[in-house]
Design a protein around this motif. Structure first.
Motif, PDB file in Angstrom:
ATOM      1  N   ALA A 332     -17.528 111.231 119.209  1.00 30.31           N
ATOM      2  CA  ALA A 332     -16.241 111.003 119.860  1.00 30.31           C
ATOM      3  C   ALA A 332     -16.476 110.860 121.359  1.00 30.31           C
ATOM      4  O   ALA A 332     -17.321 111.551 121.930  1.00 30.31           O
ATOM      5  N   ASP A 333     -15.771 109.942 121.977  1.00 32.60           N
ATOM      6  CA  ASP A 333     -15.836 109.799 123.427  1.00 32.60           C
ATOM      7  C   ASP A 333     -14.450 109.434 123.937  1.00 32.60           C
ATOM      8  O   ASP A 333     -13.450 109.587 123.221  1.00 32.60           O
ATOM      9  N   SER A 334     -14.383 108.934 125.166  1.00 27.21           N
ATOM     10  CA  SER A 334     -13.090 108.607 125.754  1.00 27.21           C
ATOM     11  C   SER A 334     -12.383 107.470 125.034  1.00 27.21           C
ATOM     12  O   SER A 334     -11.181 107.257 125.222  1.00 27.21           O
ATOM     13  N   GLU A 335     -13.105 106.736 124.190  1.00 25.67           N
ATOM     14  CA  GLU A 335     -12.518 105.602 123.474  1.00 25.67           C
ATOM     15  C   GLU A 335     -12.101 105.941 122.052  1.00 25.67           C
ATOM     16  O   GLU A 335     -11.560 105.097 121.352  1.00 25.67           O
ATOM     17  N   GLY A 336     -12.378 107.165 121.599  1.00 22.36           N
ATOM     18  CA  GLY A 336     -11.921 107.536 120.270  1.00 22.36           C
ATOM     19  C   GLY A 336     -13.020 108.079 119.379  1.00 22.36           C
ATOM     20  O   GLY A 336     -14.030 108.615 119.849  1.00 22.36           O
ATOM     21  N   LEU A 337     -12.827 107.923 118.086  1.00 20.77           N
ATOM     22  CA  LEU A 337     -13.717 108.464 117.068  1.00 20.77           C
ATOM     23  C   LEU A 337     -14.623 107.366 116.533  1.00 20.77           C
ATOM     24  O   LEU A 337     -14.178 106.249 116.265  1.00 20.77           O
ATOM     25  N   TRP A 338     -15.918 107.704 116.367  1.00 25.46           N
ATOM     26  CA  TRP A 338     -16.915 106.739 115.899  1.00 25.46           C
ATOM     27  C   TRP A 338     -17.695 107.340 114.738  1.00 25.46           C
ATOM     28  O   TRP A 338     -17.852 108.554 114.643  1.00 25.46           O
ATOM     29  N   VAL A 339     -18.223 106.459 113.894  1.00 22.01           N
ATOM     30  CA  VAL A 339     -19.119 106.891 112.826  1.00 22.01           C
ATOM     31  C   VAL A 339     -20.344 105.979 112.840  1.00 22.01           C
ATOM     32  O   VAL A 339     -20.231 104.754 112.989  1.00 22.01           O
ATOM     33  N   MET A 340     -21.526 106.588 112.706  1.00 18.36           N
ATOM     34  CA  MET A 340     -22.799 105.863 112.748  1.00 18.36           C
ATOM     35  C   MET A 340     -23.523 106.040 111.416  1.00 18.36           C
ATOM     36  O   MET A 340     -23.633 107.155 110.906  1.00 18.36           O
ATOM     37  N   TYR A 341     -24.028 104.941 110.872  1.00 21.01           N
ATOM     38  CA  TYR A 341     -24.706 104.975 109.584  1.00 21.01           C
ATOM     39  C   TYR A 341     -25.575 103.729 109.468  1.00 21.01           C
ATOM     40  O   TYR A 341     -25.760 102.995 110.462  1.00 21.01           O
ATOM     41  N   ALA A 342     -26.125 103.447 108.306  1.00 22.23           N
ATOM     42  CA  ALA A 342     -26.927 102.245 108.080  1.00 22.23           C
ATOM     43  C   ALA A 342     -26.598 101.671 106.710  1.00 22.23           C
ATOM     44  O   ALA A 342     -26.137 102.391 105.813  1.00 22.23           O
ATOM     45  N   THR A 343     -26.857 100.375 106.548  1.00 20.80           N
ATOM     46  CA  THR A 343     -26.569  99.699 105.279  1.00 20.80           C
ATOM     47  C   THR A 343     -27.746  98.822 104.869  1.00 20.80           C
ATOM     48  O   THR A 343     -28.561  98.416 105.702  1.00 20.80           O
ATOM     49  N   ASP A 344     -27.817  98.522 103.568  1.00 16.12           N
ATOM     50  CA  ASP A 344     -28.814  97.558 103.094  1.00 16.12           C
ATOM     51  C   ASP A 344     -28.556  96.191 103.702  1.00 16.12           C
ATOM     52  O   ASP A 344     -29.488  95.465 104.046  1.00 16.12           O
ATOM     53  N   GLY A 345     -27.268  95.827 103.806  1.00 19.71           N
ATOM     54  CA  GLY A 345     -26.917  94.509 104.326  1.00 19.71           C
ATOM     55  C   GLY A 345     -27.365  94.286 105.755  1.00 19.71           C
ATOM     56  O   GLY A 345     -27.587  93.146 106.174  1.00 19.71           O
ATOM     57  N   ASN A 346     -27.517  95.392 106.519  1.00 23.00           N
ATOM     58  CA  ASN A 346     -28.018  95.274 107.896  1.00 23.00           C
ATOM     59  C   ASN A 346     -29.465  95.742 107.972  1.00 23.00           C
ATOM     60  O   ASN A 346     -29.931  96.182 109.018  1.00 23.00           O
ATOM     61  N   TYR A 347     -30.173  95.645 106.836  1.00 18.06           N
ATOM     62  CA  TYR A 347     -31.609  95.924 106.754  1.00 18.06           C
ATOM     63  C   TYR A 347     -31.967  97.366 107.109  1.00 18.06           C
ATOM     64  O   TYR A 347     -33.079  97.633 107.568  1.00 18.06           O
ATOM     65  N   GLY A 348     -31.059  98.296 106.926  1.00 14.20           N
ATOM     66  CA  GLY A 348     -31.343  99.674 107.293  1.00 14.20           C
ATOM     67  C   GLY A 348     -31.157  99.950 108.771  1.00 14.20           C
ATOM     68  O   GLY A 348     -31.428 101.060 109.238  1.00 14.20           O
ATOM     69  N   ASN A 349     -30.697  98.941 109.515  1.00 16.34           N
ATOM     70  CA  ASN A 349     -30.419  99.129 110.935  1.00 16.34           C
ATOM     71  C   ASN A 349     -29.076  99.839 111.117  1.00 16.34           C
ATOM     72  O   ASN A 349     -28.208  99.797 110.245  1.00 16.34           O
ATOM     73  N   MET A 350     -28.911 100.446 112.276  1.00 18.46           N
ATOM     74  CA  MET A 350     -27.725 101.249 112.513  1.00 18.46           C
ATOM     75  C   MET A 350     -26.468 100.403 112.623  1.00 18.46           C
ATOM     76  O   MET A 350     -26.458  99.350 113.265  1.00 18.46           O
ATOM     77  N   VAL A 351     -25.418 100.885 111.989  1.00 18.45           N
ATOM     78  CA  VAL A 351     -24.097 100.266 112.032  1.00 18.45           C
ATOM     79  C   VAL A 351     -23.150 101.251 112.708  1.00 18.45           C
ATOM     80  O   VAL A 351     -23.195 102.453 112.437  1.00 18.45           O
ATOM     81  N   LEU A 352     -22.294 100.725 113.561  1.00 12.20           N
ATOM     82  CA  LEU A 352     -21.372 101.554 114.328  1.00 12.20           C
ATOM     83  C   LEU A 352     -19.945 101.112 114.045  1.00 12.20           C
ATOM     84  O   LEU A 352     -19.600  99.947 114.227  1.00 12.20           O
ATOM     85  N   SER A 353     -19.110 102.038 113.580  1.00 13.83           N
ATOM     86  CA  SER A 353     -17.718 101.722 113.266  1.00 13.83           C
ATOM     87  C   SER A 353     -16.775 102.603 114.079  1.00 13.83           C
ATOM     88  O   SER A 353     -17.043 103.789 114.297  1.00 13.83           O
ATOM     89  N   ARG A 354     -15.685 101.992 114.491  1.00 19.33           N
ATOM     90  CA  ARG A 354     -14.654 102.728 115.214  1.00 19.33           C
ATOM     91  C   ARG A 354     -13.553 103.121 114.225  1.00 19.33           C
ATOM     92  O   ARG A 354     -13.097 102.298 113.428  1.00 19.33           O
ATOM     93  N   VAL A 355     -13.133 104.380 114.284  1.00 21.10           N
ATOM     94  CA  VAL A 355     -12.176 104.915 113.314  1.00 21.10           C
ATOM     95  C   VAL A 355     -10.847 105.191 114.001  1.00 21.10           C
ATOM     96  O   VAL A 355     -10.800 105.866 115.037  1.00 21.10           O
ATOM     97  N   ASN A 356      -9.789 104.662 113.411  1.00 22.88           N
ATOM     98  CA  ASN A 356      -8.439 104.960 113.881  1.00 22.88           C
ATOM     99  C   ASN A 356      -8.020 106.312 113.302  1.00 22.88           C
ATOM    100  O   ASN A 356      -7.867 106.466 112.094  1.00 22.88           O
ATOM    101  N   ARG A 357      -7.823 107.297 114.148  1.00 20.95           N
ATOM    102  CA  ARG A 357      -7.541 108.655 113.667  1.00 20.95           C
ATOM    103  C   ARG A 357      -6.161 108.768 113.038  1.00 20.95           C
ATOM    104  O   ARG A 357      -5.964 109.525 112.098  1.00 20.95           O
TER     105      ARG A 357
END
Length: 451
Positions: A332-357
């Motif tokens: 979480a930062d001044s811009e809101g809530l975030w979640v970090m993970y990885a997917t097969d579709g992005n080759y195991g690279n990190m994916v960053l999503s912004r979550v509307n609380r």
């Protein structure tokens, strides 16, 4: 009777001394100059020095052999560790994760991106959205040519789509005054202080995995919390929080809340990626690729699915040694809530999503080129994703940044980050006090961030 005696000297081979002798009392008597037989002192000293040098060299070699014998088991253990870590990626050779995408998949991605760009242009028309439209049209023509010529370079197309997607996500989400908001006007961090707090977890050092911090919200009460993991450092269901910093430091007036009835309940916490935002605890749901939220006042749980997100040690934080159950991490930062993970579709690279609380849904997603297993942890500051890597037992390094405002990546950072033990379970930033909070093998640390 004079005798001629020929004596061979020992000084030089082939040299002889000729002397005259006489017979006395039945013996041959002669005088010989023994000066030519003088002991070769200079040569002896030279040979002695060479011998001493050989002995010193031999001792050095023996020491090196002994040290090598001691280090060999460590080297073998390191090789075995590397081989074991490589074994986890062996499936890439057989399952085709890095094989070219099917044309149908590319067409679907093009269609999805076209809809996103069109919606962004409708909501906030800018020169950038118009430029994105033109670039997408060019990519569509390139794909059509691939169809016609039967020549495919789909990996290059996917990379272009990833880049366009990140740019359009920025157009949709970043407000015009984003870069002028307080500390965020400087965008990238310049330094991190030494630990301001170093405190043992109230649950004890045996709880080596978990999370802690201050409630992330300028309008909320000053609330400090600790969340330990049990069940072989995999899951938990207890949140302990303190009404003030003084209470936290003194270990008094705490209150325990439970997000589920047990640590194996479907609403229990899995992994140390927990964060508290304005009185709501956000975490990965037990055994699934879902986010859970628990409102401390309402005593209510909610769930949010993360499509394609790796879970259950598929894409944990690793670098040197993997930290289990860290597939999904929250920030979480001044811009809101975030979640970090990885997917097969992005080759195991990190994916960053912004979550509307408010609606508890994912609004935007950025795809990076940072392999999640190559970092020890990650956190968000001012809409910028930072990643750390292991240096030694007492030091980490912030080496990578991905700016959601520009879609640009920087892997040339070198910001030192101190710690008291090797493993980092949780690391996140709090915009309220501009501090980083670290759960470090049962120790609770905080740091001041500078811009």
């Amino acid at each position: 009777m004079i005798l001629l005696v020929l004596l061979l000297t020992a000084t030089q081979a082939g040299h002889a001394q000729r002397v005259l002798g006489e017979e006395k009392d039945g013996s041959c008597v002669c005088e010989v100059n023994s000066a030519i037989w003088a002991f070769p002192t200079a040569k002896y000293e030279t040979v002695s020095e060479l011998l001493e040098g050989c002995n010193a060299t031999l001792q050095q070699l023996q020491t090196q052999v002994m040290m090598t014998n001691k280090e060999l088991p460590k080297m073998q253990a390191t090789v075995e560790n590397i081989m074991a870590r490589k074994q986890r990626f062996k499936y890439l050779d057989t399952q085709g994760l890095y094989n070219p995408l099917h044309l149908r998949q590319v067409s679907d991605e093009l269609q999805d991106l076209h809809q996103i760009i069109s919606q962004a242009d409708k909501d906030r028309p800018t020169a950038e959205t118009q430029k994105l439209r033109k670039e997408l049209q060019k990519i569509q023509k390139d794909v059509e040519e691939m169809y016609n010529n039967n020549t495919f370079n789909l990996e290059a197309v996917k990379e272009k789509l990833r880049y366009l997607n990140n740019r359009v996500q920025t157009c949709r989400t970043i407000p015009a005054d984003f870069t002028s908001k307080g500390s965020c006007s400087h965008r990238i961090m310049s330094n991190i202080s030494s630990p301001l707090i170093t405190k043992l977890s109230p649950f004890g050092k045996s709880y080596i995995s978990g999370a802690w911090g201050r409630d992330t919200s300028a309008g909320s009460e000053e609330k400090y919390w600790v969340q330990p993991l049990v069940n072989s450092q995999r899951s938990g269901y207890q949140i302990r929080y303190y009404p003030s910093f003084e209470d936290f430091m003194a270990g008094r007036n705490h209150r325990d809340e439970y997000v589920a009835s047990s640590y194996t309940h479907t609403d229990a916490i899995q992994g140390p990626g927990t964060i508290m935002y304005d009185g709501v605890v956000y975490y990965q749901c037990y055994t699934t690729a879902e986010l859970c939220s628990y409102n401390l006042k309402a005593k209510k749980n909610n769930r949010l699915k993360l499509p394609e997100a790796g879970a259950n040690n598929k894409f944990p934080y690793c670098y040197y040694n993997c930290y289990d159950w860290t597939d999904i991490d929250l920030a979480a930062d001044s811009e809101g809530l975030w979640v970090m993970y990885a997917t097969d579709g992005n080759y195991g690279n990190m994916v960053l999503s912004r979550v509307n609380r408010e609606g508890f849904n994912v609004t935007q997603t950025w795809k990076t080129r940072l392999f999640k297993r190559s970092v020890t942890n990650a956190f968000m500051v001012c809409g910028v994703l930072y990643a750390t890597r292991y240096v030694d037992q007492y030091k980490e390094e912030v080496f990578y940044a991905f700016d959601t405002a520009t879609g640009l990546e920087d892997n040339t950072l070198s910001l030192p980050l101190e710690k008291v033990s090797a493993g980092i379970a949780n690391l996140h930033y709090n915009p309220t006090d501009m501090k980083l909070y670290m759960y470090n093998d049962g120790y609770l640390l905080s740091f001041q961030v500078f811009f």
